[in-house]
Design a protein around this motif. Structure first.
Motif, PDB file in Angstrom:
ATOM      1  N   TYR A 124      26.053  20.128  68.229  1.00 35.45           N
ATOM      2  CA  TYR A 124      27.599  19.664  68.014  1.00 35.45           C
ATOM      3  C   TYR A 124      28.420  17.983  68.906  1.00 35.45           C
ATOM      4  O   TYR A 124      28.674  16.910  68.264  1.00 35.45           O
ATOM      5  CB  TYR A 124      28.428  20.245  69.010  1.00 35.45           C
ATOM      6  CG  TYR A 124      29.420  20.216  69.797  1.00 35.45           C
ATOM      7  CD1 TYR A 124      30.689  20.203  68.769  1.00 35.45           C
ATOM      8  CD2 TYR A 124      30.116  19.054  71.492  1.00 35.45           C
ATOM      9  CE1 TYR A 124      31.957  19.209  69.175  1.00 35.45           C
ATOM     10  CE2 TYR A 124      31.307  18.831  70.976  1.00 35.45           C
ATOM     11  CZ  TYR A 124      32.172  19.243  70.450  1.00 35.45           C
ATOM     12  OH  TYR A 124      33.525  18.878  71.036  1.00 35.45           O
ATOM     13  N   LEU A 125      26.842  17.714  69.463  1.00 33.52           N
ATOM     14  CA  LEU A 125      27.395  16.037  70.228  1.00 33.52           C
ATOM     15  C   LEU A 125      26.485  15.086  69.290  1.00 33.52           C
ATOM     16  O   LEU A 125      27.800  13.931  68.943  1.00 33.52           O
ATOM     17  CB  LEU A 125      25.678  16.138  71.363  1.00 33.52           C
ATOM     18  CG  LEU A 125      26.844  16.457  72.668  1.00 33.52           C
ATOM     19  CD1 LEU A 125      25.165  16.784  73.445  1.00 33.52           C
ATOM     20  CD2 LEU A 125      27.811  16.029  73.531  1.00 33.52           C
ATOM     21  N   GLN A 126      25.973  15.274  68.428  1.00 33.80           N
ATOM     22  CA  GLN A 126      25.186  14.544  67.165  1.00 33.80           C
ATOM     23  C   GLN A 126      26.886  14.305  66.804  1.00 33.80           C
ATOM     24  O   GLN A 126      26.753  13.363  65.989  1.00 33.80           O
ATOM     25  CB  GLN A 126      24.459  15.162  66.429  1.00 33.80           C
ATOM     26  CG  GLN A 126      24.001  14.026  65.299  1.00 33.80           C
ATOM     27  CD  GLN A 126      22.771  15.510  64.302  1.00 33.80           C
ATOM     28  OE1 GLN A 126      23.029  15.907  63.923  1.00 33.80           O
ATOM     29  NE2 GLN A 126      21.637  15.052  64.346  1.00 33.80           N
ATOM     30  N   ASP A 137      20.260   7.782  69.873  1.00 24.01           N
ATOM     31  CA  ASP A 137      21.217   9.610  70.812  1.00 24.01           C
ATOM     32  C   ASP A 137      22.964   8.186  70.995  1.00 24.01           C
ATOM     33  O   ASP A 137      24.154   9.079  70.489  1.00 24.01           O
ATOM     34  CB  ASP A 137      21.546  10.518  71.418  1.00 24.01           C
ATOM     35  CG  ASP A 137      20.733  10.210  71.654  1.00 24.01           C
ATOM     36  OD1 ASP A 137      20.974   9.448  73.062  1.00 24.01           O
ATOM     37  OD2 ASP A 137      20.318  11.635  72.262  1.00 24.01           O
ATOM     38  N   ASP A 138      22.882   7.711  71.942  1.00 26.24           N
ATOM     39  CA  ASP A 138      23.332   7.109  71.980  1.00 26.24           C
ATOM     40  C   ASP A 138      24.242   5.185  70.926  1.00 26.24           C
ATOM     41  O   ASP A 138      24.850   4.205  71.679  1.00 26.24           O
ATOM     42  CB  ASP A 138      24.163   6.380  73.553  1.00 26.24           C
ATOM     43  CG  ASP A 138      23.031   5.244  73.873  1.00 26.24           C
ATOM     44  OD1 ASP A 138      22.021   5.379  73.352  1.00 26.24           O
ATOM     45  OD2 ASP A 138      22.053   5.325  75.052  1.00 26.24           O
ATOM     46  N   GLY A 139      23.750   5.497  69.984  1.00 24.04           N
ATOM     47  CA  GLY A 139      23.909   4.518  69.110  1.00 24.04           C
ATOM     48  C   GLY A 139      23.719   3.126  68.693  1.00 24.04           C
ATOM     49  O   GLY A 139      23.982   1.924  68.617  1.00 24.04           O
ATOM     50  N   ARG A 140      22.517   3.053  70.004  1.00 20.39           N
ATOM     51  CA  ARG A 140      22.221   1.544  69.556  1.00 20.39           C
ATOM     52  C   ARG A 140      20.443   1.339  68.157  1.00 20.39           C
ATOM     53  O   ARG A 140      20.169   2.087  68.417  1.00 20.39           O
ATOM     54  CB  ARG A 140      20.911   1.747  71.133  1.00 20.39           C
ATOM     55  CG  ARG A 140      22.316   0.978  72.200  1.00 20.39           C
ATOM     56  CD  ARG A 140      21.329   1.200  73.885  1.00 20.39           C
ATOM     57  NE  ARG A 140      21.470   0.958  74.665  1.00 20.39           N
ATOM     58  CZ  ARG A 140      23.123   1.291  75.412  1.00 20.39           C
ATOM     59  NH1 ARG A 140      23.717   2.550  74.925  1.00 20.39           N
ATOM     60  NH2 ARG A 140      23.492   0.715  76.131  1.00 20.39           N
ATOM     61  N   TRP A 184      26.347   8.324  67.297  1.00 21.39           N
ATOM     62  CA  TRP A 184      24.910   8.811  67.298  1.00 21.39           C
ATOM     63  C   TRP A 184      24.251   8.456  66.280  1.00 21.39           C
ATOM     64  O   TRP A 184      24.363   8.881  65.045  1.00 21.39           O
ATOM     65  CB  TRP A 184      24.715  10.769  67.034  1.00 21.39           C
ATOM     66  CG  TRP A 184      22.831  11.127  67.137  1.00 21.39           C
ATOM     67  CD1 TRP A 184      22.665  10.731  66.397  1.00 21.39           C
ATOM     68  CD2 TRP A 184      22.916  12.154  68.499  1.00 21.39           C
ATOM     69  NE1 TRP A 184      20.961  12.330  66.810  1.00 21.39           N
ATOM     70  CE2 TRP A 184      21.905  12.663  67.568  1.00 21.39           C
ATOM     71  CE3 TRP A 184      23.748  13.033  69.565  1.00 21.39           C
ATOM     72  CZ2 TRP A 184      21.403  13.404  68.549  1.00 21.39           C
ATOM     73  CZ3 TRP A 184      23.268  13.387  69.843  1.00 21.39           C
ATOM     74  CH2 TRP A 184      22.255  13.975  69.872  1.00 21.39           C
ATOM     75  N   VAL A 185      23.050   7.211  65.905  1.00 15.19           N
ATOM     76  CA  VAL A 185      21.680   7.199  64.931  1.00 15.19           C
ATOM     77  C   VAL A 185      20.889   8.512  64.366  1.00 15.19           C
ATOM     78  O   VAL A 185      20.093   8.642  65.074  1.00 15.19           O
ATOM     79  CB  VAL A 185      20.457   6.261  65.159  1.00 15.19           C
ATOM     80  CG1 VAL A 185      20.254   5.205  63.876  1.00 15.19           C
ATOM     81  CG2 VAL A 185      21.580   5.188  66.317  1.00 15.19           C
ATOM     82  N   THR A 186      21.672   8.736  63.150  1.00  6.89           N
ATOM     83  CA  THR A 186      20.698   9.948  62.302  1.00  6.89           C
ATOM     84  C   THR A 186      18.748   9.802  61.735  1.00  6.89           C
ATOM     85  O   THR A 186      18.157  10.335  61.774  1.00  6.89           O
ATOM     86  CB  THR A 186      21.940  10.898  61.842  1.00  6.89           C
ATOM     87  OG1 THR A 186      21.823   9.962  60.767  1.00  6.89           O
ATOM     88  CG2 THR A 186      22.117  11.902  62.121  1.00  6.89           C
ATOM     89  N   ARG A 187      19.463   8.433  61.391  1.00  6.01           N
ATOM     90  CA  ARG A 187      18.191   7.417  60.546  1.00  6.01           C
ATOM     91  C   ARG A 187      18.530   5.778  60.453  1.00  6.01           C
ATOM     92  O   ARG A 187      19.518   5.429  60.128  1.00  6.01           O
ATOM     93  CB  ARG A 187      18.047   8.329  59.178  1.00  6.01           C
ATOM     94  CG  ARG A 187      16.904   7.872  58.785  1.00  6.01           C
ATOM     95  CD  ARG A 187      16.062   9.356  59.518  1.00  6.01           C
ATOM     96  NE  ARG A 187      15.813  10.689  58.441  1.00  6.01           N
ATOM     97  CZ  ARG A 187      15.605  12.105  59.589  1.00  6.01           C
ATOM     98  NH1 ARG A 187      15.830  11.587  60.604  1.00  6.01           N
ATOM     99  NH2 ARG A 187      16.443  13.127  58.625  1.00  6.01           N
ATOM    100  N   VAL A 188      17.152   5.792  59.978  1.00  4.31           N
ATOM    101  CA  VAL A 188      17.038   3.915  60.098  1.00  4.31           C
ATOM    102  C   VAL A 188      15.549   4.636  59.447  1.00  4.31           C
ATOM    103  O   VAL A 188      14.777   4.657  59.378  1.00  4.31           O
ATOM    104  CB  VAL A 188      16.386   3.224  61.413  1.00  4.31           C
ATOM    105  CG1 VAL A 188      16.514   2.297  61.260  1.00  4.31           C
ATOM    106  CG2 VAL A 188      17.360   3.454  62.331  1.00  4.31           C
ATOM    107  N   THR A 248      21.936   5.230  59.402  1.00  2.00           N
ATOM    108  CA  THR A 248      22.745   6.479  58.939  1.00  2.00           C
ATOM    109  C   THR A 248      23.937   6.836  60.637  1.00  2.00           C
ATOM    110  O   THR A 248      22.597   7.264  61.762  1.00  2.00           O
ATOM    111  CB  THR A 248      22.700   7.416  58.454  1.00  2.00           C
ATOM    112  OG1 THR A 248      21.130   8.053  59.111  1.00  2.00           O
ATOM    113  CG2 THR A 248      21.764   6.450  56.768  1.00  2.00           C
ATOM    114  N   HIS A 249      24.567   7.288  60.803  1.00  2.00           N
ATOM    115  CA  HIS A 249      25.572   7.651  61.986  1.00  2.00           C
ATOM    116  C   HIS A 249      26.244   8.831  61.328  1.00  2.00           C
ATOM    117  O   HIS A 249      26.511   9.796  60.335  1.00  2.00           O
ATOM    118  CB  HIS A 249      26.201   6.929  62.550  1.00  2.00           C
ATOM    119  CG  HIS A 249      25.406   5.723  62.431  1.00  2.00           C
ATOM    120  ND1 HIS A 249      25.055   4.804  64.017  1.00  2.00           N
ATOM    121  CD2 HIS A 249      25.524   4.366  61.223  1.00  2.00           C
ATOM    122  CE1 HIS A 249      24.192   4.185  63.794  1.00  2.00           C
ATOM    123  NE2 HIS A 249      24.848   3.123  62.510  1.00  2.00           N
ATOM    124  N   SER A 250      26.032  10.482  62.639  1.00  2.68           N
ATOM    125  CA  SER A 250      26.322  11.876  62.622  1.00  2.68           C
ATOM    126  C   SER A 250      27.824  11.214  63.582  1.00  2.68           C
ATOM    127  O   SER A 250      27.979  10.664  64.292  1.00  2.68           O
ATOM    128  CB  SER A 250      26.012  12.034  62.742  1.00  2.68           C
ATOM    129  OG  SER A 250      26.207  13.685  62.882  1.00  2.68           O
TER     130      SER A 250
END
Length: 738
Positions: free
Chosen positions: A48-50, A595-598, A618-622, A635-637
């Motif tokens: 959910y937070l993601q 998870d905090d966008g860094r 949230w950064v799901t993938r680099v 990518t971001h969620s």
């Protein structure tokens, strides 16, 4: 696989790693050789937070609107092929029997659509359109054989994302064709009841959106087969929804429930929660008391069963734990709290809102089953209880008796569908074909295209070798899985919160290594990745980045805390973690996202770190180009609300400058990205897989034949030109790329 002894190791929902130890005599902590044992792991909070942005909830209809956008994009590429698992199953939230066809049963999968079995629950085939929402809450049949489906999952999962639905649907041909019949703004349909005396009269319990107030929530009645609907019971406030509606002769019973989820607060109960009764067809209603808990803020989810004048209710507190089990023998006028029972209390763990179901034997009103982590049974109206924990999966949600077959009962839980011919008192047989597993991850190897591994929601780490079909080789919620690209027997698997293991014999024996890492906080899905040049080098992300040069035997931290700290969320205390790691092909450069966008990079194996971005969600993938350490993607969620929030970025200069590549992608979370031949990008989203060029923003839906289902992970095998997608509800899919 047959389930071993269920161990009710109750652990805190907030931040605790739930370890399912193999035996009481084992030493403290995870064992060196892990044997998969099912334990009561609370549903995943991180999903959910993601998928939300800080301070914002998920907008109304966000999931459905993104699905519409996905369907409108042009499709390119070949055809996706389902590659299993078919023998594992997944979360079933509702069951129904066909009154006109013997041995025909329908199952509603939480995020996998409607399924039909014509052989008494042995095998299931899809009975729902692939291009419609796959989120389900209820399935029911009328005495005339009409089939009804309610979309949107009503069980909130403690923060695990529950996709909202698009209302009610009807089929008159056993699920071959469907048409919508209303309540599109219901968020989730928890129950559908057809009046046994009048198949044109239908009742629906609309639970409502978990994230937004109002809408079509409460109890509804249709007297014309679903053409029109009238709300006959409205909740106390905008977050009060209905979870049950029962017809008992001329009397109606309903359960109402206050429930709301915000990014930093879960409120699963309140003054609107209670059991209600109507004796005039729904014109007027009375909230039942007479011994039930008084109206108040601490009344949580309630399960209800009605058997003539005998009623049963299980009540959980707003915070989640069990409050009491109640019985009435006078139609609900008065209630008695049954004696305290540890097995019943333990069955609800700390998340009773995940269940809220009771089922009474239609031939014996004192014989009752209660949903929980374990399936609880009483044969004396609640005075004493037993539980079946040896032959069936845990976390129960659905049950139905077959009137044609004395003693036959069907059960739905997080492991799929089971059948008992002993009134549910043991003798459970699992369905052998049920392709609706919820997957978090995939792992493949170029050495053997038949080997697929992946982590599954409440079904552990699965592998396609080492047994008949897919089999579970590590318990818990399966998370990161890896297969060494140069040695198929060297595998890695994790369960929730970074509890990870390595193996040199394909997973038959597992050695715990997470205790050798440095960490204060670890994500529910903790990333573990190989170095692209040498699979003996691995990276493991906590709040710091760990590195191993000996295949995971020993580990050293190579960064400080790369996050903004643990955050203030009282529910998900493991916030503030690394979520994705991307080592480059030069052996020195490593990227990491949090998870905090860094987004961070080191070009000297951790001696120094540079922050490249922050505040993106949230950064799901680099992902770094294997041929160019300076070409990188993130990518971001999060569901976009109000403004255009980009969810794919690209950089060609090592992250100094970024370009928004989101383009015409659906407004939904992007969960993964891989780089294909010719710099083609493939992204996995909550609405399938899309393909686009590296330079820019024009995306096409990739392939035909994959349902409109969330894709959490995609893996690319360049040598064999194939993609493997891990879907959250329909198992693994594979596609050959150009």
């Amino acid at each position: 696989m047959r389930r071993r002894l269920l161990q009710l190791v109750l652990a805190s929902l907030v931040g605790a790693a739930i370890v399912t130890a193999p035996a009481a005599a084992a030493p403290p902590g995870p064992p060196d050789v892990y044997r998969p044992v099912r334990g009561p792991a609370a549903p995943a909070e991180y999903r959910y937070l993601q998928k939300t942005w800080p301070g914002e909830s998920i907008p109304r209809h966000a999931h459905a609107d993104a699905a519409t956008q996905a369907r409108q994009l042009p499709t390119v590429g070949g055809r996706w092929k389902s590659v299993g698992p078919t023998n594992i199953g997944g979360r079933i939230v509702s069951l129904a029997l066909d009154p006109r066809r013997a041995d025909t049963v329908y199952a509603a999968a939480a995020s996998g659509g409607i399924w039909r079995s014509t052989d008494a629950g042995q095998t299931f085939r899809s009975a729902w359109p692939d291009d419609w929402t796959q989120a389900m809450g209820a399935v029911a049949t009328g005495p005339d054989g009409t089939l009804y489906a309610g979309t949107g999952e009503p069980n909130p999962g403690g923060g695990s994302i529950t996709y909202e639905g698009t209302g009610l649907y009807r089929s008159t041909d056993g699920g071959s064709h469907w048409r919508p019949i209303g309540l599109r703004d219901s968020g989730a349909i928890s129950a559908i009841t057809v009046d046994p005396a009048n198949p044109r009269r239908i009742y629906a319990a609309a639970a409502g959106s978990l994230y937004n107030g109002g809408g079509d929530r409460g109890v509804y009645r249709s007297d014309d087969g679903g053409t029109t609907w009238q709300r006959i019971l409205t909740g106390a406030n905008e977050f009060t929804g209905a979870t049950e509606v029962v017809v008992n002769g001329n009397t109606l019973y309903a359960v109402m429930w206050d429930h709301r989820r915000r990014p930093d607060l879960r409120t699963y109960g309140g003054v609107g929660s209670g059991v209600f009764r109507s004796t005039d067809g729904g014109a007027t209603w009375q909230r039942l008391g007479g011994g039930l808990p008084e109206q108040g803020p601490d009344v949580g989810r309630i399960g209800l069963a009605v058997a003539g004048d005998r009623l049963y209710a299980i009540v959980n507190k707003t915070s989640g734990p069990f409050e009491g089990f109640y019985a009435s023998t006078d139609g609900g006028d008065t209630w008695n709290r049954t004696p305290a029972n540890k097995a019943l209390t333990d069955s609800q763990s700390s998340f009773g809102w995940w269940f809220g179901k009771i089922w009474a034997d239609p031939k014996d009103a004192r014989h009752v089953h209660v949903a929980g982590v374990a399936l609880l049974t009483t044969k004396d109206g609640g005075a004493t209880w037993t539980h079946d924990d040896t032959s069936i999966h845990v976390d129960h949600h659905a049950m139905v008796w077959d009137p044609r077959r004395p003693g036959r009962v069907y059960l739905g839980n997080d492991g799929g569908v089971y059948r008992s011919d002993s009134d549910g008192d043991g003798g459970w047989v699992k369905a052998r074909h049920e392709p609706y597993t919820q997957l978090y991850s995939a792992a493949i190897t170029p050495q053997d295209t038949g080997r697929i591994s992946g982590g599954a929601q409440d079904n552990g780490s699965l592998r396609s070798w080492g047994g008949e079909g897919f089999n579970e080789y590590l318990g818990g919620d399966g998370e990161e899985n890896l297969i060494n690209p140069t040695d198929v027997d060297n595998v890695y698997a994790c369960y929730q919160y970074g509890n990870c293991f390595r193996s040199t014999d394909g997973g038959d024996t597992l050695t715990y290594f997470a205790d050798k890492t440095t960490f204060k906080r670890r994500n529910w899905f903790t990333p573990v990745v190989f170095d692209p040049r040498d699979p003996q080098i691995l990276y493991y992300g906590a709040e710091v980045l760990n590195r191993s040069t000996d295949g995971g035997v020993t580990w050293q931290p190579i960064s400080g805390d790369l996050t903004g700290g643990p955050g203030a969320d009282p529910i998900y205390t493991n916030y503030g973690t690394i979520t994705t790691i991307a080592p480059a092909g030069d052996g020195r450069t490593v990227y990491a996202g949090t998870d905090d966008g860094r987004v961070w990079v080191t070009k000297d194996l951790g001696a120094t770190w540079t922050k490249l971005a922050e505040g993106r969600g949230w950064v799901t993938r680099v992902v770094v180009d294997p041929a160019d350490p300076a070409r990188v993607y993130t990518t971001h969620s999060g569901y976009r609300a109000g403004s255009r929030l980009p969810h794919v970025y690209g950089s060609t200069d090592g992250g100094r400058h970024w370009k928004d590549l989101s383009g015409n992608l659906p407004a939904a979370p992007v969960n993964d990205l891989v780089i294909g031949r010719g710099h083609v990008l493939y992204v996995g989203t909550d609405h399938g897989v899309f393909a686009g060029r590296a330079g820019g923003g024009n995306w096409h839906r990739l392939g035909r034949g994959m349902p409109l289902v969330p894709v959490d992970d995609i893996e690319y095998d360049a040598g064999h030109h194939r993609l493997v997608a891990a879907t959250f509800g329909r198992g693994f899919y594979e596609l050959t790329t150009p």
